[in-house]
Motif scaffolding. Structure first.
Motif, PDB file in Angstrom:
ATOM      1  N   LYS A 187       0.807  -1.219   0.000  1.00 11.55           N
ATOM      2  CA  LYS A 187       0.000   0.000   0.000  1.00 11.55           C
ATOM      3  C   LYS A 187       0.839   1.267   0.000  1.00 11.55           C
ATOM      4  CE  LYS A 187      -1.076  -1.070   4.816  1.00 11.55           C
ATOM      5  NZ  LYS A 187      -0.523  -2.413   4.713  1.00 11.55           N
ATOM      6  N   SER A 188       0.231   2.339  -0.490  1.00  9.69           N
ATOM      7  CA  SER A 188       0.968   3.562  -0.811  1.00  9.69           C
ATOM      8  C   SER A 188       1.512   4.294   0.407  1.00  9.69           C
ATOM      9  CB  SER A 188       0.081   4.514  -1.623  1.00  9.69           C
ATOM     10  OG  SER A 188      -1.074   4.871  -0.886  1.00  9.69           O
ATOM     11  N   TRP A 189       0.932   4.106   1.595  1.00  9.64           N
ATOM     12  CA  TRP A 189       1.489   4.809   2.747  1.00  9.64           C
ATOM     13  C   TRP A 189       2.759   4.128   3.242  1.00  9.64           C
ATOM     14  CZ3 TRP A 189       2.183   2.415   7.410  1.00  9.64           C
ATOM     15  CH2 TRP A 189       1.362   1.327   7.734  1.00  9.64           C
ATOM     16  N   GLU A 190       3.035   2.908   2.753  1.00 14.58           N
ATOM     17  CA  GLU A 190       4.256   2.205   3.130  1.00 14.58           C
ATOM     18  C   GLU A 190       5.372   2.393   2.112  1.00 14.58           C
ATOM     19  OE1 GLU A 190       4.186  -1.824   4.720  1.00 14.58           O
ATOM     20  OE2 GLU A 190       2.002  -1.722   4.776  1.00 14.58           O
ATOM     21  N   THR A 191       5.015   2.437   0.829  1.00 13.50           N
ATOM     22  CA  THR A 191       6.035   2.490  -0.215  1.00 13.50           C
ATOM     23  C   THR A 191       5.432   3.123  -1.464  1.00 13.50           C
ATOM     24  OG1 THR A 191       7.834   1.139  -1.159  1.00 13.50           O
ATOM     25  CG2 THR A 191       5.601   0.263  -1.328  1.00 13.50           C
ATOM     26  N   ALA A 251      -4.907  -9.417   8.267  1.00  6.26           N
ATOM     27  CA  ALA A 251      -5.937  -8.443   8.630  1.00  6.26           C
ATOM     28  C   ALA A 251      -5.484  -7.040   8.234  1.00  6.26           C
ATOM     29  CB  ALA A 251      -6.201  -8.502  10.129  1.00  6.26           C
ATOM     30  N   PRO A 252      -6.417  -6.149   7.950  1.00  5.95           N
ATOM     31  CA  PRO A 252      -6.030  -4.780   7.576  1.00  5.95           C
ATOM     32  C   PRO A 252      -5.141  -4.084   8.595  1.00  5.95           C
ATOM     33  CG  PRO A 252      -8.318  -5.144   7.022  1.00  5.95           C
ATOM     34  CD  PRO A 252      -7.868  -6.356   7.799  1.00  5.95           C
ATOM     35  N   ASP A 253      -5.331  -4.396   9.903  1.00  6.23           N
ATOM     36  CA  ASP A 253      -4.473  -3.765  10.919  1.00  6.23           C
ATOM     37  C   ASP A 253      -3.215  -4.574  11.170  1.00  6.23           C
ATOM     38  OD1 ASP A 253      -5.384  -5.961  12.345  1.00  6.23           O
ATOM     39  OD2 ASP A 253      -5.844  -4.813  14.162  1.00  6.23           O
ATOM     40  N   ARG A 254      -3.034  -5.649  10.381  1.00  9.59           N
ATOM     41  CA  ARG A 254      -1.867  -6.538  10.486  1.00  9.59           C
ATOM     42  C   ARG A 254      -1.825  -7.275  11.817  1.00  9.59           C
ATOM     43  NH1 ARG A 254      -0.256  -7.801   5.657  1.00  9.59           N
ATOM     44  NH2 ARG A 254       1.015  -6.260   4.584  1.00  9.59           N
ATOM     45  N   VAL A 287       7.045  -6.369  17.290  1.00  8.08           N
ATOM     46  CA  VAL A 287       8.451  -6.625  17.573  1.00  8.08           C
ATOM     47  C   VAL A 287       9.275  -5.745  16.636  1.00  8.08           C
ATOM     48  CG1 VAL A 287       8.038  -8.989  18.348  1.00  8.08           C
ATOM     49  CG2 VAL A 287       8.526  -8.563  15.935  1.00  8.08           C
ATOM     50  N   PRO A 288      10.509  -5.424  17.021  1.00 13.09           N
ATOM     51  CA  PRO A 288      11.342  -4.625  16.124  1.00 13.09           C
ATOM     52  C   PRO A 288      11.598  -5.374  14.815  1.00 13.09           C
ATOM     53  CG  PRO A 288      12.249  -4.662  18.350  1.00 13.09           C
ATOM     54  CD  PRO A 288      11.160  -5.688  18.308  1.00 13.09           C
ATOM     55  N   PRO A 289      11.605  -4.707  13.660  1.00  9.56           N
ATOM     56  CA  PRO A 289      11.433  -3.269  13.485  1.00  9.56           C
ATOM     57  C   PRO A 289       9.992  -2.865  13.195  1.00  9.56           C
ATOM     58  CG  PRO A 289      12.112  -4.214  11.419  1.00  9.56           C
ATOM     59  CD  PRO A 289      12.006  -5.364  12.397  1.00  9.56           C
ATOM     60  N   PHE A 290       9.056  -3.827  13.268  1.00  8.53           N
ATOM     61  CA  PHE A 290       7.686  -3.537  12.872  1.00  8.53           C
ATOM     62  C   PHE A 290       7.009  -2.535  13.796  1.00  8.53           C
ATOM     63  CE2 PHE A 290       8.037  -8.191  11.581  1.00  8.53           C
ATOM     64  CZ  PHE A 290       8.496  -7.879  10.318  1.00  8.53           C
ATOM     65  N   ASP A 291       7.328  -2.598  15.096  1.00  2.00           N
ATOM     66  CA  ASP A 291       6.636  -1.715  16.034  1.00  2.00           C
ATOM     67  C   ASP A 291       6.837  -0.248  15.665  1.00  2.00           C
ATOM     68  OD1 ASP A 291       9.310  -1.817  16.674  1.00  2.00           O
ATOM     69  OD2 ASP A 291       9.019  -2.237  18.806  1.00  2.00           O
ATOM     70  N   SER A 293       8.370   0.872  12.471  1.00  2.00           N
ATOM     71  CA  SER A 293       8.163   1.133  11.046  1.00  2.00           C
ATOM     72  C   SER A 293       6.689   1.145  10.674  1.00  2.00           C
ATOM     73  CB  SER A 293       8.901   0.092  10.197  1.00  2.00           C
ATOM     74  OG  SER A 293       8.357  -1.204  10.382  1.00  2.00           O
ATOM     75  N   MET A 294       5.869   0.356  11.393  1.00  2.00           N
ATOM     76  CA  MET A 294       4.444   0.309  11.112  1.00  2.00           C
ATOM     77  C   MET A 294       3.624   1.063  12.159  1.00  2.00           C
ATOM     78  SD  MET A 294       4.107  -3.573   9.627  1.00  2.00           S
ATOM     79  CE  MET A 294       2.661  -3.181   8.646  1.00  2.00           C
ATOM     80  N   ARG A 295       4.327   1.811  13.014  1.00  2.00           N
ATOM     81  CA  ARG A 295       3.685   2.688  13.997  1.00  2.00           C
ATOM     82  C   ARG A 295       2.641   1.934  14.836  1.00  2.00           C
ATOM     83  NH1 ARG A 295       4.727   5.405   9.318  1.00  2.00           N
ATOM     84  NH2 ARG A 295       5.801   7.404   9.481  1.00  2.00           N
ATOM     85  N   MET A 296       3.041   0.820  15.405  1.00  2.00           N
ATOM     86  CA  MET A 296       2.109  -0.024  16.144  1.00  2.00           C
ATOM     87  C   MET A 296       1.860   0.531  17.535  1.00  2.00           C
ATOM     88  SD  MET A 296       3.142  -3.922  15.159  1.00  2.00           S
ATOM     89  CE  MET A 296       2.971  -4.510  13.473  1.00  2.00           C
TER      90      MET A 296
END
Length: 337
Positions: A187-191, A251-254, A287-291, A293-296
């Motif tokens: 999706k465009s907000w990621e890349t 899921a949409p919220d991952r 978990v790093p780096p997702f927390d 990079s994906m603003r969890m």
């Protein structure tokens, strides 16, 4: 009464880590225990992320470390299930770069990822992920201004053209290793791209080799797709070209795949008649780096053997619920096509 489906369903290790740390024997034992637990649940394969290394690293040495990791899996009795890999390119490894030297080092990097995929996955392994354009690298002008909209589309179009010769070499290498390539639109907000299944298929139109195809992610489709009719057209197009190689169920919220905003009936009624590959349950844990990079903001599902229990639930419970949910949804479509 709803029965469960017998389709192959894999589980993503994004629940646990973004780095297998193949040189760390102690950590390998933790990974092995996760594999055993998931296998006992009924998962028939695993998807693992191959962490990038710095530019200038020794690819041959890195590949050898994954040989040792696979040997550990085999000795522990978990190497008999299929492994697929998730791979992304970085700003340092960019086959769309206008500079020949950068494309060459990116090609060497991606070839090493194909080699690692073959080592872990064996025959007919799949390498998927955002490995066409560097994930999360948004372009700017010489003045530092972001590039958006029509200008971004034009900019990306030229990058795709530039990547063709290097990607063709990557496909040829994948053929020699019996590895299937599945580019994942994100999706465009990621890349900045490719964001759509159609954009991946457009890029692949000039490649005759069918090992190059697309990975379809339900979260990307729900959040970024142009709508149900576009989804149907893209599934039909990918299927007709034998390029629908992998389906990620996320899921949409991952987060947890259970009571999630996934339009099961719409998605599976299009996919089941034409898709023969494995489904992958993909949960991004905090978990790093997702927390970062994906603003969890949600809490971490605690990982048995790694974390203390928390109120947010066990990673194994989330995995078990996801497996049952997907099996039931697949069975429901099979019963009422």
């Amino acid at each position: 009464m709803t029965t469960t489906s017998s389709r192959d369903i894999y589980f993503s290790f994004f629940m646990f880590t973004a780095d297998l740390r193949p040189d760390d024997e102690a950590y390998s034992r933790i990974l092995i225990e996760h594999c055993r637990a998931l296998k006992d649940m009924g998962y028939t394969g695993f998807d693992v992320h191959i962490a990038p290394q710095p530019v200038g690293g020794d690819h041959a040495l890195e590949v050898a470390s994954y040989v040792e990791l696979k040997n550990r899996f085999d000795l522990a009795g978990v190497g008999d299930v299929p492994f697929t890999t998730n791979v992304g390119t970085t700003q340092g490894f960019d086959i769309t770069s206008p500079y020949k030297e950068q494309r060459a080092q990116a090609l060497a990097y991606l070839k090493s990822r194909v080699d690692i995929t073959a080592i872990l996955g064996g025959d007919a392994a799949i390498m998927s992920g955002p490995f066409l354009y560097p994930y999360g690298v948004f372009p700017v002008t010489d003045d530092g201004e972001p590039i958006w909209s029509d200008a971004l589309q034009d900019w990306m179009a030229q990058r795709y053209v530039t990547a063709r010769s290097s990607f063709a070499e990557l496909v040829e290498h994948a053929v020699t290793k019996n590895v299937t390539l599945a580019i994942e639109p994100v999706k465009s907000w990621e890349t900045p791209g490719p964001n759509m299944v159609s954009e991946v298929l457009d890029f692949l139109d000039s490649f005759e080799s069918r090992p190059a195809g697309v990975a379809l992610d339900t979260a990307q489709v729900v959040m970024e797709s142009q709508g149900p009719q576009s989804f149907r057209r893209n599934v039909a197009r990918a299927s007709a070209q034998h390029r629908l190689h992998y389906v990620h169920v996320s899921a949409p919220d991952r987060g947890a795949v259970g009571d999630a905003w996934i339009p099961w009936d719409l998605l599976l009624r299009e996919l089941e008649p034409v898709f023969r590959g494995p489904y992958l349950v993909e949960v991004f844990n905090a978990v790093p780096p997702f927390d970062s990079s994906m603003r969890m903001s949600r809490g971490r599902f605690w990982r048995p053997g790694e974390d203390d229990p928390t109120p947010y639930g066990s990673a194994y419970d989330v995995a078990a619920t996801a497996l049952t949910t997907l099996q039931e949804q697949l069975a429901a479509v099979a019963q009422h096509p």
